[in-house]
Scaffold this motif. Structure first.
Motif, mmCIF file in Angstrom:
data_model
loop_
_atom_site.group_PDB
_atom_site.id
_atom_site.type_symbol
_atom_site.label_atom_id
_atom_site.label_comp_id
_atom_site.label_asym_id
_atom_site.label_seq_id
_atom_site.Cartn_x
_atom_site.Cartn_y
_atom_site.Cartn_z
ATOM 1 N N TYR A 37 0.841 -1.187 0.000
ATOM 2 C CA TYR A 37 0.000 0.000 0.000
ATOM 3 C C TYR A 37 0.879 1.242 0.000
ATOM 4 O O TYR A 37 1.792 1.363 0.809
ATOM 5 N N GLU A 94 0.734 4.963 0.777
ATOM 6 C CA GLU A 94 -0.141 5.845 1.547
ATOM 7 C C GLU A 94 -0.492 7.145 0.815
ATOM 8 O O GLU A 94 -1.639 7.581 0.859
ATOM 9 N N LYS A 95 0.465 7.792 0.184
ATOM 10 C CA LYS A 95 0.183 9.071 -0.473
ATOM 11 C C LYS A 95 -0.718 8.912 -1.695
ATOM 12 O O LYS A 95 -1.439 9.826 -2.051
ATOM 13 N N LYS A 96 -0.654 7.768 -2.340
ATOM 14 C CA LYS A 96 -1.511 7.523 -3.511
ATOM 15 C C LYS A 96 -2.843 6.891 -3.109
ATOM 16 O O LYS A 96 -3.752 6.805 -3.919
ATOM 17 N N PHE A 97 -2.924 6.433 -1.857
ATOM 18 C CA PHE A 97 -4.122 5.751 -1.364
ATOM 19 C C PHE A 97 -4.442 4.523 -2.210
ATOM 20 O O PHE A 97 -5.609 4.198 -2.430
ATOM 21 N N LYS A 98 -3.398 3.829 -2.694
ATOM 22 C CA LYS A 98 -3.605 2.662 -3.554
ATOM 23 C C LYS A 98 -2.759 1.491 -3.078
ATOM 24 O O LYS A 98 -1.648 1.674 -2.592
ATOM 25 N N THR A 138 -8.332 1.035 -3.536
ATOM 26 C CA THR A 138 -8.074 2.447 -3.284
ATOM 27 C C THR A 138 -8.794 2.815 -2.013
ATOM 28 O O THR A 138 -9.934 2.391 -1.799
ATOM 29 N N GLY A 139 -8.141 3.583 -1.172
ATOM 30 C CA GLY A 139 -8.766 3.999 0.071
ATOM 31 C C GLY A 139 -8.510 5.459 0.333
ATOM 32 O O GLY A 139 -7.396 5.938 0.181
ATOM 33 N N TYR A 140 -9.555 6.163 0.682
ATOM 34 C CA TYR A 140 -9.430 7.574 0.992
ATOM 35 C C TYR A 140 -9.762 7.788 2.457
ATOM 36 O O TYR A 140 -10.720 7.215 2.972
ATOM 37 N N PRO A 141 -8.989 8.656 3.129
ATOM 38 C CA PRO A 141 -9.289 8.912 4.538
ATOM 39 C C PRO A 141 -10.650 9.596 4.683
ATOM 40 O O PRO A 141 -11.041 10.405 3.850
ATOM 41 N N VAL A 142 -11.359 9.226 5.714
ATOM 42 C CA VAL A 142 -12.654 9.816 5.994
ATOM 43 C C VAL A 142 -12.515 10.660 7.254
ATOM 44 O O VAL A 142 -11.995 10.192 8.268
#
Length: 135
Positions: A102, A104-108, A128-132
């Motif tokens: 993973y 982190e900066k690309k969220f992929k 893909t994950g985006y912070p909530v």
């Protein structure tokens, strides 16, 4: 003559190439083989970074193992290399090993899990994950 420390048989700078391939490669099997050949198959790779408790990955890994095999993972181990904002790790689904990477900066990231039916096949999932913001 001063002693020099042994050079690893791989280059962490190749993580940048891995990150580019994550966006570009359509064949996740080839992508995963690139990762294994350049990094994971080198024992000294584990000497870089340290253990991390990443809430997103600890949530996504069970979702993926449930979706792919309808089974819960166990023994999740994650290692972060902070200089590259890169996390890699392993986990188990029953007696089959899985791996995850993973950025982190690309969220992929990508997960790979051996098929639980002992066929030798591997199932891959790009995610893909985006912070909530919970505030």
């Amino acid at each position: 003559m001063p002693k020099s420390s042994p050079q690893p048989s791989f280059s962490l700078h190749k993580l940048r190439e891995l990150q580019i391939r994550l966006d570009r490669d359509k064949d996740l099997g080839k992508f995963w083989n690139f990762y294994m050949d350049r990094f994971a198959d080198h024992p000294e790779f584990l000497d870089f970074g340290g253990p991390v408790d990443d809430p997103f990955l600890k949530e996504i890994i069970p979702l993926l193992s449930q979706k792919l095999f309808n089974k819960e993972p166990h023994d999740i181990l994650l290692i972060k290399i902070p200089e590259y904002d890169f996390i890699h790790g392993s986990f188990w689904v029953e007696k089959q090993i899985g791996g995850v990477i993973y950025f982190e900066k690309k969220f992929k990231g990508v997960a790979a899990i051996e098929d639980c039916n002992l066929s030798g096949n591997v199932k891959y999932s790009r995610f893909t994950g985006y912070p909530v913001d919970n505030n």
